[in-house]
Structure formats: C-alpha cells, structure tokens
Design an enzyme around this catalytic site. Structure first.
Site, mmCIF file in Angstrom:
data_model
loop_
_atom_site.group_PDB
_atom_site.id
_atom_site.type_symbol
_atom_site.label_atom_id
_atom_site.label_comp_id
_atom_site.label_asym_id
_atom_site.label_seq_id
_atom_site.Cartn_x
_atom_site.Cartn_y
_atom_site.Cartn_z
ATOM 1 N N LYS A 81 0.843 -1.201 0.000
ATOM 2 C CA LYS A 81 0.000 0.000 0.000
ATOM 3 C C LYS A 81 0.878 1.251 0.000
ATOM 4 C CE LYS A 81 -0.338 -0.284 5.053
ATOM 5 N NZ LYS A 81 -1.153 -0.808 6.163
ATOM 6 N N TYR A 131 19.092 28.399 10.389
ATOM 7 C CA TYR A 131 17.980 29.215 10.890
ATOM 8 C C TYR A 131 17.904 29.176 12.406
ATOM 9 C CZ TYR A 131 15.832 29.704 6.254
ATOM 10 O OH TYR A 131 15.555 30.008 4.954
HETATM 11 C C1 LIG Z 1 -0.398 -1.800 6.829
HETATM 12 C C2 LIG Z 1 -0.951 -3.087 7.247
HETATM 13 C C3 LIG Z 1 -0.120 -4.222 7.354
HETATM 14 C C4 LIG Z 1 1.378 -4.151 7.217
HETATM 15 O O1 LIG Z 1 1.912 -3.637 8.408
HETATM 16 P P1 LIG Z 1 3.453 -3.563 8.716
HETATM 17 O O2 LIG Z 1 3.519 -3.167 10.134
HETATM 18 O O3 LIG Z 1 4.022 -2.534 7.796
HETATM 19 O O4 LIG Z 1 4.030 -4.901 8.458
HETATM 20 C C5 LIG Z 1 -0.715 -5.445 7.630
HETATM 21 N N1 LIG Z 1 -2.050 -5.536 7.822
HETATM 22 C C6 LIG Z 1 -2.864 -4.470 7.759
HETATM 23 C C7 LIG Z 1 -4.324 -4.635 8.011
HETATM 24 C C8 LIG Z 1 -2.344 -3.205 7.485
HETATM 25 O O5 LIG Z 1 -3.154 -2.142 7.444
#
Ligand SMILES: *Cc1c(COP(=O)(O)O)cnc(C)c1O
Length: 351
Positions: free
Chosen positions: A35, A247
């Site tokens: 994702k 800064y």
């Molecule tokens: C994002 C997500 C994962 C992956 O999580 P990580 O901690 O990056 O391994 C797995 N299951 C769900 C439902 C998620 O939303």
C-alpha cells in the site's frame, strides 16, 4: 549527474527480506503489503520483484492502488484491498479480479448485493479502527459464511511490543473467529507479528515495513535496507568557533569545524525534528547534522572525514550505515512515517 536527492530502491534486498520472512514460518503463505506505493518506494517495481521471488499475494489500501499491482504482478496474483469497497467500484473489483476486504456490516451488505469477485473478512479484535465486531451472533456469522470469504483476518495493536499482553488477548479473540470459519485461511500478523512466534502466523502473514528494511526484528532475523537515500554536498567551508549554524542559530560551534551543506530538507520529507540529531554518512563516516533542517538543505560537521567532503560527493541518510529506524528515532518518528514521507522531489532509482 544531478544535485537532487536520490533514493536508490534495492528491489533485490526487498525480495531477500521477503524470503527471510517467508522462511520464518514454513507452511504459511507470506504476502506483501505494498500500500501507499510500497511505502513510497514504488509499488509497480516492488511488486514485480516480489512476484519473481515467489510472492503471489499482495495487500493495498485502495482499488486504484490494486490496479497498479495487478499490472505489475500479473493475472495470477491475489490482491487484497484493505480499505474496503464502495458502491460504484463493483465492476472494478470484478474486472481486475480484486479481493475486497470487508470490515463493516455496510461493506458486507454492499458485497452481498452486487456482482463481484472474491472477498475477505476483517474483524476488529482490539484496534477500534476498521473491522467487523468480534462478538457477532451465530446468525450474523452464518450470513458472513455465505459470502464464501477467501480469508478471515484481524490486525495487531502492539505487535512491536512482544511482552504486551494485548497480543495474547487478540490472539485469543481471533482464534474464536478462525474457529467460526473452519474452512477459511486466517491471518493476524503484520511485520512485527511475524516475530511473535508460530502461534501468530496462522495461514498467511502480511508483512509491510519489514520488507523495506524497517521494524526492530529479533537478533536472528537479518533484514537488508530496502532503500538508500543520498544527498549531494553543495558546498564545504570552515565554521568559526562561536558562530552559529542555520535558521534560528540553533547550533553554536564551540571550536572551528569543517562544515558541508547538503541538498536535502523537509521538502524532501526529512522532519524538522531531526535538527541537531540526524546523522549523514560520508564514505562510511558518521557526520552529525548541525542546526535546523531547512526546506532544501542541512549542514553537517565533516571535520573527521574532511578529505572526502567535496562538492558533488554523496552523503547517505538511509542505507547500510544510516539505519532506517535509527534515523527515524532521531527525528522523533518511526520508519513507517519517514519512508512514506519521502517527497516527490527525491529521485527514485531502481537497482
Ligand atoms: C499496513 C498493514 C499491514 C502491514 O503492516 P506492517 O507493520 O508494515 O508490516 C498489515 N495488515 C494491515 C491490516 C495493514 O493495514
């Protein structure tokens, strides 16, 4: 040659990390969460490499993201869409053969009344985020079984804290769900869940961040960096004792130091909270960031490796030396946020 910051995405390392996680739980399917454009590293390239490594199951958040993965990973891959379907997208699910993750009663109703492909059921065992209630009546469960889900799943709240009792509590709640769907594969573990032992692996694991080199795995699990972030030295100069850097004059030099300014800043996704705390690595030598992170630049102390500090030289901010979680911690955040926050100006290069 460009002066712009580079992120070299090491798809071979990402595939190796997938194999490492896959080997942790023999007999369990290891999926890949890609994702958010594979956590900012490029979903198409990452999915293609993982597919070649043997990964056949992918998770994304949205149907739009799934289409990119479908194209990259081919017809036979199974692609789950975590954030659920919406009316008007049904043909998309059917035509691209996507698997909808249903996580509310509204989702289930929508799915039951539309022409579609396959679905999964996501139950909430403690997150209070997305998920069907874990305490459904037998009649509701029977209705859900009629949807013929290909997976039942839940998500861990504190998988990164192995000693937190919430892990065992969620596993117990999830066992009841899995028992209510005896013929359906089950999945609970994200990356850190993969380190909690066999009892958390079920039939399918869903690692994301670990594929890209993040998380804090136990000693025996060796992950490789998924990305090398480099910035270019724009100029070097001597900073005089008693003067201030950047800064707000947030760092005062107590003695004369050799300084180098690199082209990388918060517009590239480096949090301002990394002021006076981040480290850049020049030819394997750690160089502390002095003063604030500005939009397009940061200044480093290169006194201890001045001979390498030339305009045009590359400084590593993520990679073999600059570990993702250590750099994220220096910015008061997590590897998740640092990776997904890398800006569009950072040139992605694939290796
Ligand atoms: C994002 C997500 C994962 C992956 O999580 P990580 O901690 O990056 O391994 C797995 N299951 C769900 C439902 C998620 O939303």
């Amino acid at each position: 040659m460009t002066l712009m910051p580079h992120a070299t995405v090491m798809t071979g390392n990402i595939a190796d990390n997938w194999r490492t996680l896959d080997a942790l739980h023999p007999g369990t399917t290891t999926a890949a969460v890609v994702k958010a454009d594979a956590y900012g590293l490029g979903a198409a390239r990452v999915a293609r490499s993982l597919r070649i490594a043997g990964c056949q199951t992918f998770f994304v958040a949205y149907a739009e993201e799934a289409l990119v993965v479908r194209k990259a990973a081919g017809k036979a891959a199974r692609i789950f869409v975590l954030n659920g379907p919406v009316r008007g997208e049904m043909a998309l699910y059917r035509d691209a053969d996507l698997t909808a993750v249903l996580s509310s009663e509204a989702h289930a109703k929508l799915w039951a009344n539309a022409p579609k492909g396959s679905c999964a059921l996501h139950f909430d065992t403690g997150m209070n985020r997305l998920g069907l209630p874990a305490d459904m009546t037998e009649k509701d469960l029977a209705d859900l079984r009629r949807l013929q889900p290909v997976l039942v799943m839940s998500h861990l709240v504190s998988a990164d804290e192995p000693d937190n009792p919430v892990n065992a509590a969620q596993r117990k709640a999830f066992n009841e769900i899995a028992d209510a769907f005896p013929d359906t594969p089950a999945s609970l573990a994200n990356s850190s869940g993969c380190y909690l032992g066999k009892g958390f692996a079920y039939d399918l694991t869903r690692p994301g961040l670990a594929l890209y080199g993040g998380t804090e795995p136990p000693e025996k699990v060796k992950l490789k960096p998924g990305v090398m972030l480099e910035a270019t030295i724009l100029a070097t100069f001597k900073g005089r004792a008693g003067t201030q850097v950047g800064y707000g004059g947030a760092y005062t030099l107590s003695e004369d130091r050799m300084l180098a300014t690199v082209g990388l800043g918060y517009a590239d996704g480096i949090p301002r909270a990394g002021a006076n705390r981040l480290t850049g690595w020049l030819q394997g030598n750690p160089c502390p960031v002095l003063g604030r992170v500005s939009m397009d630049m940061m200044t480093l102390d290169v006194t201890d490796c001045a001979k390498h500090a030339k305009p045009g030289a590359r400084v590593e901010f993520l990679g073999e030396n600059a570990k993702l979680e250590a750099q994220a911690a220096a910015c008061g955040t997590l590897g998740y946020e640092l990776l997904t926050g890398l800006g569009p100006r950072v040139q992605r290069v694939y290796r």
